[in-house]
Design a protein around this motif. Structure first.
Motif, PDB file in Angstrom:
ATOM      1  N   TYR A 199       0.830  -1.199   0.000  1.00 14.62           N
ATOM      2  CA  TYR A 199       0.000   0.000   0.000  1.00 14.62           C
ATOM      3  C   TYR A 199       0.871   1.259   0.000  1.00 14.62           C
ATOM      4  O   TYR A 199       0.612   2.207  -0.723  1.00 14.62           O
ATOM      5  N   LYS A 200       1.884   1.240   0.857  1.00 15.03           N
ATOM      6  CA  LYS A 200       2.777   2.396   0.951  1.00 15.03           C
ATOM      7  C   LYS A 200       3.611   2.542  -0.318  1.00 15.03           C
ATOM      8  O   LYS A 200       3.834   3.647  -0.805  1.00 15.03           O
ATOM      9  N   LYS A 201       4.060   1.423  -0.858  1.00 18.04           N
ATOM     10  CA  LYS A 201       4.905   1.451  -2.048  1.00 18.04           C
ATOM     11  C   LYS A 201       4.144   1.997  -3.252  1.00 18.04           C
ATOM     12  O   LYS A 201       4.692   2.740  -4.050  1.00 18.04           O
ATOM     13  N   TRP A 202       2.878   1.615  -3.389  1.00 18.59           N
ATOM     14  CA  TRP A 202       2.072   2.035  -4.531  1.00 18.59           C
ATOM     15  C   TRP A 202       1.188   3.238  -4.217  1.00 18.59           C
ATOM     16  O   TRP A 202       0.350   3.609  -5.042  1.00 18.59           O
ATOM     17  N   HIS A 203       1.310   3.797  -3.001  1.00 18.00           N
ATOM     18  CA  HIS A 203       0.544   4.967  -2.559  1.00 18.00           C
ATOM     19  C   HIS A 203      -0.966   4.713  -2.624  1.00 18.00           C
ATOM     20  O   HIS A 203      -1.734   5.523  -3.122  1.00 18.00           O
ATOM     21  N   LEU A 204      -1.373   3.584  -2.100  1.00 18.07           N
ATOM     22  CA  LEU A 204      -2.785   3.217  -2.048  1.00 18.07           C
ATOM     23  C   LEU A 204      -3.302   3.311  -0.621  1.00 18.07           C
ATOM     24  O   LEU A 204      -2.634   2.890   0.325  1.00 18.07           O
ATOM     25  N   PHE A 205      -4.473   3.844  -0.442  1.00 21.89           N
ATOM     26  CA  PHE A 205      -5.174   3.870   0.850  1.00 21.89           C
ATOM     27  C   PHE A 205      -4.298   4.397   1.985  1.00 21.89           C
ATOM     28  O   PHE A 205      -4.354   3.891   3.103  1.00 21.89           O
ATOM     29  N   GLU A 206      -3.498   5.411   1.719  1.00 23.30           N
ATOM     30  CA  GLU A 206      -2.588   5.923   2.754  1.00 23.30           C
ATOM     31  C   GLU A 206      -3.333   6.550   3.924  1.00 23.30           C
ATOM     32  O   GLU A 206      -2.908   6.443   5.060  1.00 23.30           O
ATOM     33  N   GLY A 207      -4.450   7.199   3.662  1.00 23.26           N
ATOM     34  CA  GLY A 207      -5.194   7.854   4.732  1.00 23.26           C
ATOM     35  C   GLY A 207      -6.247   6.990   5.379  1.00 23.26           C
ATOM     36  O   GLY A 207      -6.914   7.418   6.318  1.00 23.26           O
TER      37      GLY A 207
END
Length: 141
Positions: free
Chosen positions: A36-44
């Protein structure tokens, strides 16, 4: 179809719990939700949503594997789950950890993770084989 769905849900939940446990006890060197962090998904979003979505993805993958693997009933489940499990886990950890192609890199692979994936693949394969044979036997009657 109902059996495949239930088997996929159980397999996905068990794998997610095992991955959380492996990460908690530092038996794997990567975080299961690190993509998620690597692909910038659902960060919030919350951790509950992230884990739920991860389990959903695992469930879809397990369902597809179940539907595909039920046609491998000629090959013993022990052999096919071992080979497929080794291939999947070694490739996954190699990509996640970004390991070089050297023999020293094999020491960084997580043996508990490999064993868990092989056991879950065996569960999927045995269930798929059983229901495929049962379906074939019902057709013959």
């Amino acid at each position: 179809m109902k059996t495949a769905s239930i088997t996929a849900i159980v397999s996905a939940c068990v794998l997610a719990l095992c991955l959380k446990g492996l990460h908690l006890f530092h038996l794997i060197q990567w975080h299961p939700l690190g993509f998620y962090k690597k692909w910038h998904l659902f960060e919030g979003s919350s951790k509950l949503f992230q884990w739920s979505f991860f389990i959903f993805l695992l469930c879809i993958l397990s369902f597809l594997l179940f539907m595909t693997l039920r046609y491998l009933h000629m090959i013993p489940a022990v052999l096919s789950s071992l080979l497929l499990g080794l291939l999947v886990t070694i490739t996954l950890e190699w990509v996640v950890l970004d390991l070089p192609l050297q023999l020293v890199s094999f020491k960084k692979l997580s043996i508990p993770f490999i064993v868990i994936v092989i056991c879950l693949l065996r569960f999927l394969l045995e269930t798929a084989n059983f229901h495929q044979k049962e379906h074939t036997a019902q057709k013959e009657n």
